[in-house]
Design a protein around this motif. Structure first.
Motif, PDB file in Angstrom:
ATOM      1  N   TYR A  92       0.914  10.233   8.244  1.00 53.77           N
ATOM      2  CA  TYR A  92       2.077  11.133   8.168  1.00 53.77           C
ATOM      3  C   TYR A  92       2.555  11.489   9.582  1.00 53.77           C
ATOM      4  O   TYR A  92       3.742  11.432   9.892  1.00 53.77           O
ATOM      5  CB  TYR A  92       1.771  12.446   7.427  1.00 53.77           C
ATOM      6  N   ASN A  96       0.353  16.137  -0.557  1.00 50.84           N
ATOM      7  CA  ASN A  96      -0.667  15.113  -0.836  1.00 50.84           C
ATOM      8  C   ASN A  96      -1.619  15.745  -1.849  1.00 50.84           C
ATOM      9  O   ASN A  96      -2.463  16.552  -1.498  1.00 50.84           O
ATOM     10  CB  ASN A  96      -1.385  14.768   0.479  1.00 50.84           C
ATOM     11  N   GLY A 121       0.826  -1.201   0.000  1.00 49.01           N
ATOM     12  CA  GLY A 121       0.000   0.000   0.000  1.00 49.01           C
ATOM     13  C   GLY A 121       0.864   1.256   0.000  1.00 49.01           C
ATOM     14  O   GLY A 121       2.084   1.207   0.219  1.00 49.01           O
ATOM     15  N   ALA A 122       0.202   2.384  -0.255  1.00 52.80           N
ATOM     16  CA  ALA A 122       0.911   3.660  -0.129  1.00 52.80           C
ATOM     17  C   ALA A 122       1.394   3.839   1.309  1.00 52.80           C
ATOM     18  O   ALA A 122       2.408   4.497   1.560  1.00 52.80           O
ATOM     19  CB  ALA A 122      -0.020   4.806  -0.524  1.00 52.80           C
ATOM     20  N   THR A 123       0.678   3.225   2.237  1.00 56.10           N
ATOM     21  CA  THR A 123       1.033   3.371   3.657  1.00 56.10           C
ATOM     22  C   THR A 123       2.469   2.928   3.921  1.00 56.10           C
ATOM     23  O   THR A 123       3.215   3.603   4.639  1.00 56.10           O
ATOM     24  CB  THR A 123       0.060   2.538   4.526  1.00 56.10           C
ATOM     25  N   SER A 183      -0.908   4.171  -5.354  1.00 55.21           N
ATOM     26  CA  SER A 183      -1.467   2.912  -4.871  1.00 55.21           C
ATOM     27  C   SER A 183      -2.517   2.416  -5.852  1.00 55.21           C
ATOM     28  O   SER A 183      -3.183   3.220  -6.514  1.00 55.21           O
ATOM     29  CB  SER A 183      -2.113   3.175  -3.506  1.00 55.21           C
ATOM     30  N   ASP A 202       2.329  12.246  -2.223  1.00 49.77           N
ATOM     31  CA  ASP A 202       1.357  11.158  -2.096  1.00 49.77           C
ATOM     32  C   ASP A 202       0.235  11.451  -3.075  1.00 49.77           C
ATOM     33  O   ASP A 202      -0.544  12.388  -2.890  1.00 49.77           O
ATOM     34  CB  ASP A 202       0.867  11.135  -0.640  1.00 49.77           C
ATOM     35  N   ASN A 255      -6.367  14.341   0.649  1.00 51.09           N
ATOM     36  CA  ASN A 255      -7.304  13.747   1.606  1.00 51.09           C
ATOM     37  C   ASN A 255      -7.080  14.504   2.916  1.00 51.09           C
ATOM     38  O   ASN A 255      -5.939  14.536   3.376  1.00 51.09           O
ATOM     39  CB  ASN A 255      -6.970  12.253   1.786  1.00 51.09           C
ATOM     40  N   LYS A 261      -3.769  -3.842  -0.839  1.00 49.79           N
ATOM     41  CA  LYS A 261      -2.576  -3.150  -0.338  1.00 49.79           C
ATOM     42  C   LYS A 261      -1.390  -3.288  -1.301  1.00 49.79           C
ATOM     43  O   LYS A 261      -0.300  -3.745  -0.940  1.00 49.79           O
ATOM     44  CB  LYS A 261      -2.194  -3.665   1.063  1.00 49.79           C
ATOM     45  N   ILE A 315       4.943   5.421   2.446  1.00 48.26           N
ATOM     46  CA  ILE A 315       5.064   6.607   3.303  1.00 48.26           C
ATOM     47  C   ILE A 315       5.977   6.287   4.487  1.00 48.26           C
ATOM     48  O   ILE A 315       6.912   7.028   4.817  1.00 48.26           O
ATOM     49  CB  ILE A 315       3.651   7.036   3.813  1.00 48.26           C
ATOM     50  N   TYR A 349      -3.127  13.550   6.292  1.00 49.14           N
ATOM     51  CA  TYR A 349      -3.508  12.139   6.437  1.00 49.14           C
ATOM     52  C   TYR A 349      -2.827  11.571   7.684  1.00 49.14           C
ATOM     53  O   TYR A 349      -1.650  11.849   7.940  1.00 49.14           O
ATOM     54  CB  TYR A 349      -3.086  11.386   5.164  1.00 49.14           C
ATOM     55  N   VAL A 386      -2.200   9.169  -4.328  1.00 48.69           N
ATOM     56  CA  VAL A 386      -3.059   7.980  -4.464  1.00 48.69           C
ATOM     57  C   VAL A 386      -4.374   8.272  -5.197  1.00 48.69           C
ATOM     58  O   VAL A 386      -4.992   7.363  -5.737  1.00 48.69           O
ATOM     59  CB  VAL A 386      -3.358   7.274  -3.112  1.00 48.69           C
ATOM     60  N   TYR A 387      -4.780   9.544  -5.246  1.00 47.38           N
ATOM     61  CA  TYR A 387      -6.028   9.890  -5.963  1.00 47.38           C
ATOM     62  C   TYR A 387      -5.748  10.433  -7.363  1.00 47.38           C
ATOM     63  O   TYR A 387      -6.572  11.153  -7.929  1.00 47.38           O
ATOM     64  CB  TYR A 387      -6.841  10.896  -5.128  1.00 47.38           C
ATOM     65  N   LYS A 412      -7.172   2.809  -4.707  1.00 45.93           N
ATOM     66  CA  LYS A 412      -8.254   3.737  -5.089  1.00 45.93           C
ATOM     67  C   LYS A 412      -8.638   3.571  -6.550  1.00 45.93           C
ATOM     68  O   LYS A 412      -9.811   3.522  -6.896  1.00 45.93           O
ATOM     69  CB  LYS A 412      -7.821   5.193  -4.877  1.00 45.93           C
TER      70      LYS A 412
HETATM   71  N1  PMP Z   1      -2.504   8.339   1.418  1.00 47.13           N
HETATM   72  C1  PMP Z   1      -3.725   8.878   1.362  1.00 47.13           C
HETATM   73  C2  PMP Z   1      -3.860  10.332   1.133  1.00 47.13           C
HETATM   74  C3  PMP Z   1      -4.848   8.066   1.527  1.00 47.13           C
HETATM   75  O1  PMP Z   1      -6.065   8.618   1.480  1.00 47.13           O
HETATM   76  C4  PMP Z   1      -4.687   6.701   1.739  1.00 47.13           C
HETATM   77  C5  PMP Z   1      -5.846   5.749   1.942  1.00 47.13           C
HETATM   78  N2  PMP Z   1      -7.070   6.266   1.989  1.00 47.13           N
HETATM   79  C6  PMP Z   1      -3.396   6.189   1.801  1.00 47.13           C
HETATM   80  C7  PMP Z   1      -2.329   7.027   1.639  1.00 47.13           C
HETATM   81  C8  PMP Z   1      -3.144   4.733   2.059  1.00 47.13           C
HETATM   82  O2  PMP Z   1      -3.145   4.010   0.894  1.00 47.13           O
HETATM   83  P1  PMP Z   1      -3.022   2.405   0.924  1.00 47.13           P
HETATM   84  O3  PMP Z   1      -4.348   1.874   1.296  1.00 47.13           O
HETATM   85  O4  PMP Z   1      -2.602   2.075  -0.457  1.00 47.13           O
HETATM   86  O5  PMP Z   1      -1.986   2.069   1.938  1.00 47.13           O
END
Ligand code: PMP
Ligand code: GLN
Length: 398
Positions: free
Chosen positions: A136, A178, A107-109, A240, A210, A182, A251, A112, A133, A212-213, A243
Motif C-alpha cells: 500500500y 484490509n 495477484g491481489a498485488t 486472491s 483488500d 494483515n 498469482k 492494489i 501491508y 484476501v483472507y 491464500k
Molecule cells: N494483501 C494482503 C493483505 C496480503 O497479505 C497479501 C499477501 N500476503 C497480498 C495482498 C498479496 O496477495 P497476492 O499474493 O495475491 O498478490
C-alpha cells in the motif's frame, strides 16, 4: 552511474530506502533469506507449506494440456470471471456482472497497484489503517499521492472512531481497508464498516477493500464492506486465490467494482501485465466452485494451527492475543527483552532457529515506537512445523 527514477519514491514510501540511498529488500525477502541461512523454521513470510486441493491442481495441469497457454483477455478468462461472480452471490449475496464488473489480476498485488494508479491524482490522500501491508505504502508513493494513516491499537487492533472521522476529509480519494487484516488478524466490526461507508459518502471517496483472507475467518463469517447499504456503488473489492487455495505462487487475484471504476483500472492493468496466468485461471475457477466443506475445512485447519502456535508462543514467554482471522499471530516480545522488533527478528533465526517479521515494517517510522516489541508469526504451516518451531522457541526462556 547514479540511477534516478520513481523507484526511489516507491522504496521510500515502502520504507526500504536507507539514509545513504541504499535499497533494502522487503521484510519478507529479508527474513526468508535469514531463515534459509540459519536453517530456521520460516514463520516470517506468509505462504503455506503444503499444496491446495487436488482438484485445483489437476485443473491447472489439464488446462496446460488443453493448450490454455497463450495470452488470456486482459480482463480475465470468462470461466474465472463467471466463477468470481457466482462466488460473490453464493457467499455474500452480491450481484456483479461478470463481463463488466469483474477483472482478473496478477495477484491481489496487481489489483492494489492498478487501482491506486488508476484512481488517484498526485496530491490526493489515500487513507489506510496502520499497521498496513507494505505494497500500500509503495503504490501510494508511486502514484504521488499522500498516505494518511489511522492507528489500530492492541490488544484488539480496532480503530478509534473519532480518529477515523478526523482523518477523512475532502482530499481523501480512497479509504483503503484490509479486512481481515494483515498483520494483526483483526476483523472490523460492523460499526466500523458502517462508519467507513458514511465517511466515503460524506467526502465522496472511493472505498478500496483488500479481502484476501476472506475465507480464513475463525469465529464468525466474513462481512464484505460492499454488502453494506450504499457501499457497492463506490467500492473496489480485491481478493486472491493465493491464500484460499494454498497457491500463492500462481498469482491469480481479482477485483470487483462498478463498471465505471473498473474501466480505468483495466486501462492501467493493460500496461502493467496486459494479462496473466492463463492456465491457472480455470484452476482457480474450479477452486471457487468447491463445496462448502472445503471452505469450512480450510478455516478449521488454520484455526487449529493458530491455537497450536499461540500455545507455543505463550510457553516461550510471548504475550499473545488470538487473531480472529488470517495467517498471522502478533506476539509481544517485551517480556523476552525486545525493545526493537526489527533487531529482535534479525537475531531470532540464529538465537532460536525460527524466523518471524517485526511489526515495525508495517508502520511509518514515526509510529515504530508504538510497535517496538511486536513480532508477527505465520501459522499457515503444517502441524509438525508449528510443533518444531514451538519447541525451538522454548530456548528463548533460558
Ligand atoms: N494483501 C494482503 C493483505 C496480503 O497479505 C497479501 C499477501 N500476503 C497480498 C495482498 C498479496 O496477495 P497476492 O499474493 O495475491 O498478490
Ligand atoms: N503477503 C505475504 C506476507 O504478508 C508476503 C508477500 C510478499 O513476500 N510480498 O507475508
Amino acid at each position: 552511474m547514479t540511477v534516478h527514477g520513481s523507484w526511489t519514491r516507491a522504496a521510500e514510501s515502502a520504507m526500504l530506502l536507507g539514509a545513504d540511498g541504499t535499497l533494502s529488500q522487503t521484510i519478507f525477502a529479508e527474513m526468508t533469506a535469514l531463515a534459509s541461512r540459519h536453517g530456521a523454521v520460516n514463520l516470517g513470510q506468509g505462504f503455506p507449506d503444503e499444496d491446495g486441493p487436488a482438484e485445483v491442481l489437476e485443473a491447472a495441469r489439464q488446462a496446460i494440456s488443453d493448450g490454455v497457454n497463450q495470452y488470456p483477455p486482459g480482463i480475465g478468462l470468462p470461466v474465472l470471471r463467471e466463477a468470481i461472480a457466482q462466488h460473490q452471490r453464493r457467499f455474500y449475496g452480491l450481484e456483479v456482472d461478470p463481463d463488466t464488473e469483474v477483472m482478473v489480476t496478477a495477484g491481489a498485488t496487481e489489483a492494489i497497484a492498478a487501482t491506486i494508479l488508476a484512481l488517484t491524482e498526485p496530491g490526493d490522500e489515500v487513507l489506510t489503517f496502520s499497521p498496513f501491508y507494505d505494497s500500500y505504502g509503495a503504490m501510494i508513493g508511486l502514484a504521488r499521492a499522500e498516505h494518511r494513516t489511522v492507528p489500530l491499537r492492541g490488544p484488539h487492533f480496532q480503530p478509534d472512531h473519532d480518529e477515523l472521522r478526523a482523518a477523512v476529509n475532502d482530499r481523501t480519494r480512497i479509504i483503503l481497508i484490509n479486512d481481515p487484516h494483515n498483520p494483526t488478524g483483526s476483523v472490523f466490526s460492523r460499526e466500523t464498516l458502517e462508519l467507513v461507508v458514511e465517511l466515503a459518502h460524506r467526502h465522496d471517496a472511493i472505498i478500496m477493500t483488500d479481502e484476501v483472507y476472506e475465507h480464513l475467518v475463525f469465529d464468525a463469517h466474513h462481512v464484505p464492506i460492499a454488502t453494506l447499504p450504499g457501499a457497492a456503488e463506490r467500492t473496489v473489492s480485491i481478493s486472491s486465490g493465493g491464500k484460499t487455495f494454498n497457491a500463492t505462487g500462481w498469482k491469480v487475484g481479482w477485483l470487483t467494482a462498478p463498471a465505471q471504476l473498473l474501466q480505468p483500472i483495466l486501462a492501467v492493468k493493460q500496461f502493467l501485465t496486459y494479462s496473466n496466468a492463463a492456465p491457472f485461471q480455470p484452476a482457480i475457477a474450479a477452486g471457487l466452485g468447491l463445496d462448502d466443506a472445503f471452505f469450512a475445512a480450510a478455516s478449521a485447519t488454520l484455526r487449529r494451527r493458530r491455537d497450536a502456535l499461540a500455545e507455543g508462543l505463550t510457553a516461550a514467554g510471548f504475550a499473545v492475543q488470538l487473531p480472529a482471522a488470517g495467517y498471522f499471530i502478533v506476539a509481544d516480545a517485551a517480556a523476552l527483552g525486545a525493545t526493537d522488533a526489527h533487531d529482535f527478528c534479525r537475531a531470532l533465526p540464529e538465537r532460536a532457529g525460527v524466523a518471524a517479521v517485526p511489526l515495525t515494517a508495517f508502520v511509518h517510522p514515526e509510529q515504530r515506537e508504538s510497535v517496538a516489541s511486536l513480532v508477527r508469526f505465520a501459522f499457515c504451516k503444517r502441524d509438525e512445523v508449528i510443533a518444531e518451531a514451538s519447541e525451538r522457541l522454548l530456548a528463548l526462556r533460558s
